[in-house]
Design a protein around this motif. Structure first.
Motif, PDB file in Angstrom:
ATOM      1  N   GLY A   1       0.812  -1.210   0.000  1.00  0.00           N
ATOM      2  CA  GLY A   1       0.000   0.000   0.000  1.00  0.00           C
ATOM      3  C   GLY A   1       0.844   1.257   0.000  1.00  0.00           C
ATOM      4  O   GLY A   1       0.570   2.214  -0.745  1.00  0.00           O
ATOM      5  N   PHE A   2       1.891   1.258   0.823  1.00  0.00           N
ATOM      6  CA  PHE A   2       2.785   2.414   0.865  1.00  0.00           C
ATOM      7  C   PHE A   2       3.488   2.604  -0.476  1.00  0.00           C
ATOM      8  O   PHE A   2       3.678   3.731  -0.947  1.00  0.00           O
ATOM      9  CB  PHE A   2       3.826   2.253   1.972  1.00  0.00           C
ATOM     10  CG  PHE A   2       3.270   2.427   3.362  1.00  0.00           C
ATOM     11  CD1 PHE A   2       2.118   3.146   3.577  1.00  0.00           C
ATOM     12  CD2 PHE A   2       3.918   1.867   4.456  1.00  0.00           C
ATOM     13  CE1 PHE A   2       1.606   3.313   4.856  1.00  0.00           C
ATOM     14  CE2 PHE A   2       3.421   2.027   5.735  1.00  0.00           C
ATOM     15  CZ  PHE A   2       2.252   2.754   5.942  1.00  0.00           C
TER      16      PHE A   2
ATOM     17  N   LEU B   1       1.191   4.240  -3.024  1.00  0.00           N
ATOM     18  CA  LEU B   1       0.997   5.648  -2.680  1.00  0.00           C
ATOM     19  C   LEU B   1       2.215   6.488  -3.067  1.00  0.00           C
ATOM     20  O   LEU B   1       2.095   7.546  -3.694  1.00  0.00           O
ATOM     21  CB  LEU B   1       0.730   5.782  -1.183  1.00  0.00           C
ATOM     22  CG  LEU B   1       0.632   7.202  -0.623  1.00  0.00           C
ATOM     23  CD1 LEU B   1      -0.599   7.912  -1.178  1.00  0.00           C
ATOM     24  CD2 LEU B   1       0.593   7.169   0.913  1.00  0.00           C
TER      25      LEU B   1
ATOM     26  N   ASN C   1       3.190   6.678  -6.909  1.00  0.00           N
ATOM     27  CA  ASN C   1       2.255   7.493  -7.690  1.00  0.00           C
ATOM     28  C   ASN C   1       2.366   8.980  -7.377  1.00  0.00           C
ATOM     29  O   ASN C   1       1.665   9.801  -7.981  1.00  0.00           O
ATOM     30  CB  ASN C   1       0.809   7.044  -7.439  1.00  0.00           C
ATOM     31  CG  ASN C   1       0.478   5.756  -8.165  1.00  0.00           C
ATOM     32  OD1 ASN C   1       1.002   5.481  -9.238  1.00  0.00           O
ATOM     33  ND2 ASN C   1      -0.395   4.950  -7.576  1.00  0.00           N
ATOM     34  N   GLU C   2       3.241   9.332  -6.433  1.00  0.00           N
ATOM     35  CA  GLU C   2       3.438  10.733  -6.082  1.00  0.00           C
ATOM     36  C   GLU C   2       4.602  11.304  -6.890  1.00  0.00           C
ATOM     37  O   GLU C   2       5.712  10.783  -6.848  1.00  0.00           O
ATOM     38  CB  GLU C   2       3.735  10.861  -4.583  1.00  0.00           C
ATOM     39  CG  GLU C   2       3.931  12.296  -4.106  1.00  0.00           C
ATOM     40  CD  GLU C   2       2.663  13.132  -4.141  1.00  0.00           C
ATOM     41  OE1 GLU C   2       2.754  14.355  -3.944  1.00  0.00           O
ATOM     42  OE2 GLU C   2       1.572  12.550  -4.352  1.00  0.00           O
TER      43      GLU C   2
ATOM     44  N   PRO D   1      -3.075   9.749   3.996  1.00  0.00           N
ATOM     45  CA  PRO D   1      -2.023   9.625   2.969  1.00  0.00           C
ATOM     46  C   PRO D   1      -1.297  10.933   2.676  1.00  0.00           C
ATOM     47  O   PRO D   1      -0.068  10.955   2.547  1.00  0.00           O
ATOM     48  CB  PRO D   1      -2.792   9.128   1.745  1.00  0.00           C
ATOM     49  CG  PRO D   1      -3.934   8.361   2.325  1.00  0.00           C
ATOM     50  CD  PRO D   1      -4.332   9.109   3.566  1.00  0.00           C
ATOM     51  N   ARG D   2      -2.040  12.038   2.591  1.00  0.00           N
ATOM     52  CA  ARG D   2      -1.388  13.317   2.285  1.00  0.00           C
ATOM     53  C   ARG D   2      -0.446  13.732   3.405  1.00  0.00           C
ATOM     54  O   ARG D   2       0.575  14.377   3.162  1.00  0.00           O
ATOM     55  CB  ARG D   2      -2.438  14.406   2.048  1.00  0.00           C
ATOM     56  CG  ARG D   2      -3.364  14.663   3.223  1.00  0.00           C
ATOM     57  CD  ARG D   2      -4.437  15.707   2.898  1.00  0.00           C
ATOM     58  NE  ARG D   2      -5.347  15.905   4.012  1.00  0.00           N
ATOM     59  CZ  ARG D   2      -5.069  16.626   5.080  1.00  0.00           C
ATOM     60  NH1 ARG D   2      -3.898  17.228   5.168  1.00  0.00           N
ATOM     61  NH2 ARG D   2      -5.946  16.756   6.059  1.00  0.00           N
TER      62      ARG D   2
ATOM     63  N   LEU E   1       2.805  11.695   2.972  1.00  0.00           N
ATOM     64  CA  LEU E   1       3.629  12.263   1.908  1.00  0.00           C
ATOM     65  C   LEU E   1       4.275  13.567   2.369  1.00  0.00           C
ATOM     66  O   LEU E   1       5.447  13.834   2.065  1.00  0.00           O
ATOM     67  CB  LEU E   1       2.779  12.492   0.657  1.00  0.00           C
ATOM     68  CG  LEU E   1       2.195  11.225   0.009  1.00  0.00           C
ATOM     69  CD1 LEU E   1       1.237  11.595  -1.112  1.00  0.00           C
ATOM     70  CD2 LEU E   1       3.299  10.312  -0.503  1.00  0.00           C
TER      71      LEU E   1
END
Length: 220
Positions: free
Chosen positions: A15-16, A19, A22-23, A109-110, A113
């Protein structure tokens, strides 16, 4: 930003990875299921940030963090502890081991990041809600620095350390004191050297532990 993920749960790592990959501007350079592998991969891949779980088989996240922090070749590697456990002792141990930040796994998630960006930039990060409890614990512990070390700080350095301890970034401090960003960085760097702090997280801990700044009201 190069990120290494260390967690014993494959689903969490996956999952990490999705995330982070894709950033824009971020990439996962490795994954580890235990602390020993995390340290080995950190030496091989030289990530900017290691997302480190605490509870892992064999070498746990705290021991792995200490090994990374103690390796001079990994001085530019920042460890961001990410765990389901927000116990105060874990936070204190993690910061003492050399972690640059501490977040709980249910963080948005934000925010994760954002945390990666913050610690990559060399600044400390604590999960919301942890700071006041951490301060309360640290201020009641036996001081580890002698008076001579504290006396080395100039008045301006103490002022800057106090603002760092209250969570201000270098830019915030520069604006508050009407000085340049570079000057703030110099004061922070000198204070860290004089107090023997590896990073801003440890500098914050020392600031409250030794009453360089008064702790905030412990009430929520």
């Amino acid at each position: 930003m190069r990120v290494l993920i260390a967690d014993d749960e494959a689903l969490v790592r996956g999952g990490f990875r999705v995330l982070i990959d894709n950033e824009p501007g971020m990439i996962v350079v490795g994954q580890a299921a235990d602390g020993a592998t995390a340290v080995d991969l950190a030496r091989q891949t030289r990530p900017d940030v290691v997302l480190m779980d605490i509870r892992m088989p064999g070498v746990d996240g705290l021991r792995a963090t200490r090994q990374i922090a103690d390796d001079p070749d990994l001085a530019d590697v920042h460890v961001l502890i990410l765990t389901t456990f927000d116990h105060d002792e874990y936070v204190i141990e993690a910061l003492g081991a050399g972690a640059a930040g501490f977040l709980i796994k249910n963080t948005e998630p934000r925010q994760l990041l954002h945390g990666i960006r913050v610690v990559t930039g060399g600044e400390a990060l604590l999960s919301p809600g942890l700071t006041r409890r951490l301060i309360a614990r640290l201020t009641h512990r036996t001081p580890r620095l002698d008076a001579d070390a504290l006396a080395q700080l100039t008045a301006r350095e103490k002022q800057v350390v106090g603002l760092v301890a209250h969570g201000l970034s270098n830019t915030d401090i520069a604006n508050a004191l009407t000085i340049s960003h570079a000057t703030v960085k110099t004061h922070v760097s000198r204070a860290m050297t004089k107090l023997g702090a590896r990073d801003r997280a440890q500098l914050v801990a020392l600031a409250y532990q030794h009453r360089l700044v008064e702790p905030p009201d412990p009430a929520p």
